[in-house]
Design an enzyme around this catalytic site. Sequence first.
Site, PDB file in Angstrom:
ATOM      1  N   TRP A  38     -15.008  10.453   4.969  1.00 25.06           N
ATOM      2  CA  TRP A  38     -14.300   9.278   5.520  1.00 25.06           C
ATOM      3  C   TRP A  38     -12.789   9.443   5.670  1.00 25.06           C
ATOM      4  CZ3 TRP A  38     -15.252   4.600   7.666  1.00 25.06           C
ATOM      5  CH2 TRP A  38     -14.226   3.643   7.635  1.00 25.06           C
ATOM      6  N   ASP A  41      -6.423   4.802   7.349  1.00 26.74           N
ATOM      7  CA  ASP A  41      -4.986   4.831   7.665  1.00 26.74           C
ATOM      8  C   ASP A  41      -4.256   6.170   7.481  1.00 26.74           C
ATOM      9  OD1 ASP A  41      -5.826   2.259   7.208  1.00 26.74           O
ATOM     10  OD2 ASP A  41      -4.258   1.749   5.790  1.00 26.74           O
ATOM     11  N   GLU A 223      -0.774  -5.947   6.870  1.00 26.58           N
ATOM     12  CA  GLU A 223      -0.929  -4.674   6.181  1.00 26.58           C
ATOM     13  C   GLU A 223       0.034  -3.643   6.789  1.00 26.58           C
ATOM     14  OE1 GLU A 223      -5.366  -4.519   4.522  1.00 26.58           O
ATOM     15  OE2 GLU A 223      -5.313  -4.138   6.659  1.00 26.58           O
TER      16      GLU A 223
HETATM   17  C1  FRU Z   1      -5.402  -0.910   6.046  1.00 24.46           C
HETATM   18  C2  FRU Z   1      -5.779  -0.964   4.572  1.00 24.46           C
HETATM   19  C3  FRU Z   1      -4.523  -0.991   3.706  1.00 24.46           C
HETATM   20  C4  FRU Z   1      -5.010  -0.425   2.411  1.00 24.46           C
HETATM   21  C5  FRU Z   1      -5.989   0.613   2.873  1.00 24.46           C
HETATM   22  C6  FRU Z   1      -7.154   0.832   1.976  1.00 24.46           C
HETATM   23  O1  FRU Z   1      -6.397  -0.388   6.857  1.00 24.46           O
HETATM   24  O2  FRU Z   1      -6.608  -2.063   4.323  1.00 24.46           O
HETATM   25  O3  FRU Z   1      -3.924  -2.267   3.583  1.00 24.46           O
HETATM   26  O4  FRU Z   1      -3.983   0.104   1.645  1.00 24.46           O
HETATM   27  O5  FRU Z   1      -6.451   0.213   4.149  1.00 24.46           O
HETATM   28  O6  FRU Z   1      -7.920   1.925   2.386  1.00 24.46           O
END
Ligand code: FRU
Length: 490
Positions: A38, A41, A223
Amino acid sequence: MVEEIRIRAAQQELNKLKQKVHEHEWRLQYHVAPIANWMNDPNGFCYFKGEYHLFYQHHPYVPKWDTMYWGHVKSKDLVNWEHLPPALAPGETYDKDGCFSGSAIEKDGKLYLMYTGNVWTGENYDEDLKQVQALAVSEDAVRFEKLEENPVISEAPKGEDIHPFHFRDPKVWKHEENYYCVLGSKTHDNIGQVLLYRSKDLLNWEFINIIAKGEGNFGYMWECPDLFELNDKDILIMSPQGVKPEGNLYQNLHQAGYVVGELDYVKGNLSYGEFELLDYGFDYYAPQTMLDNKDRRIVIAWMDMWESKMPTQEHGYSGAMTLPRVLELKNNKLITSPVKEIEQLRTNEVSYEQLKLINEMSLTDVEGDCIELDVTFKMKQPATFGVRLRVDDSLGEETVFTYYGQKGILEFDRNESGKGPGGVRKTKIMLEENKLHLRIFIDKSSIEVFINEGEQVMTGRIYPSINSNKISFFSDEEIEISELKKWELK
Ligand code: FRU
């Protein structure tokens, strides 16, 4: 002994999976993607000691989101990437349920990663969590050690309308003598906002202010914020969750965009204008930027979307990054173009000029599933025209970009694209001199279209059959393709 055998067996399984993924028909050829399992971000995107480093939210053992690690790749040219061992693994009391998103900064010749430690405190993933900010450091940018001082920010600021638990994704930078970071947050009543902090040493952080907050239809949580200077303006990028669709806008589950403004670093006030999207397609989230040694502001984003069907998962892998894209500011809007280095992949150029187009046309040497296509359409009067990509007529597969000249709308239709999610995205494009220029990047399961020199971009994942490679152009009125170029990308 038993444990050793178990580890060896798991390693052999993973090696087999990597080989399978490497050969798989949807595996991207020139985008960053995990060798197995997987990815979400981008994290810690930076230029350190002559190399680009890109980290990412990663699960090394399952092709789905779970307890997060930081995966790691590096490159000298943003095109050829080398996979390195995961840089961060969960395991401390403050990050045992995930090393969540964050960023990187160089200090005293060392590379620091600043990230969110995540811990579940109950069953409800939305409410029962504790998030803190932590640091890891490395001299060689390969092996990272978490700091003993962690967590460096152990709770959300009190006494303000700031949710105590949703508090994550630090993006750190240096301005004059101080370090600053922005954090994604929300109010107690679920309004997305961004927090600004300051530090002299990366270890002790002082909360300055809430620098931006959503008003109206602006989502329940922001985010992955990012703040940087471009042409004397301060640009704040963020990824708002839960913005409701408005006409053609905000059709994805979550958005990623920016505002242009001016930051008062002392008071922590950001005056800013309208929110603009960074991409008008289907799959673009959590973008992160970096400044490289050529002074380019480069952005890269996760080229997928939460809760969207990801057909590669059943083949043991999931997630990818967009092409690295350069951001420039013109008339207070960000212009986006793929980094120039990508041109080194071009081979077998095919070129045409001044082709007349009416009804449907295809060219035997213009096709492919790993190509760049550069096409300029010129209308004499309003027409409906476009291009069909990844076509197999016998299977009825196609991915279609149509420009509706009367309405000035460009449409990206992936309803017949193959096995993945369908849908249509539309965006308004005003033409100058009746010209539409599309620079299209096709990789095995992705399409990125840069429109009119990067005024807008549309990005989407598609999962066609292996032989769906044809391309055709169409128009209901006679128009001209004034220029057409195609390269295979190798
Ligand atoms: C964004 C998010 C972030 C978090 C991460 C967890 O896609 O939700 O806010 O840190 O992914 O994988």
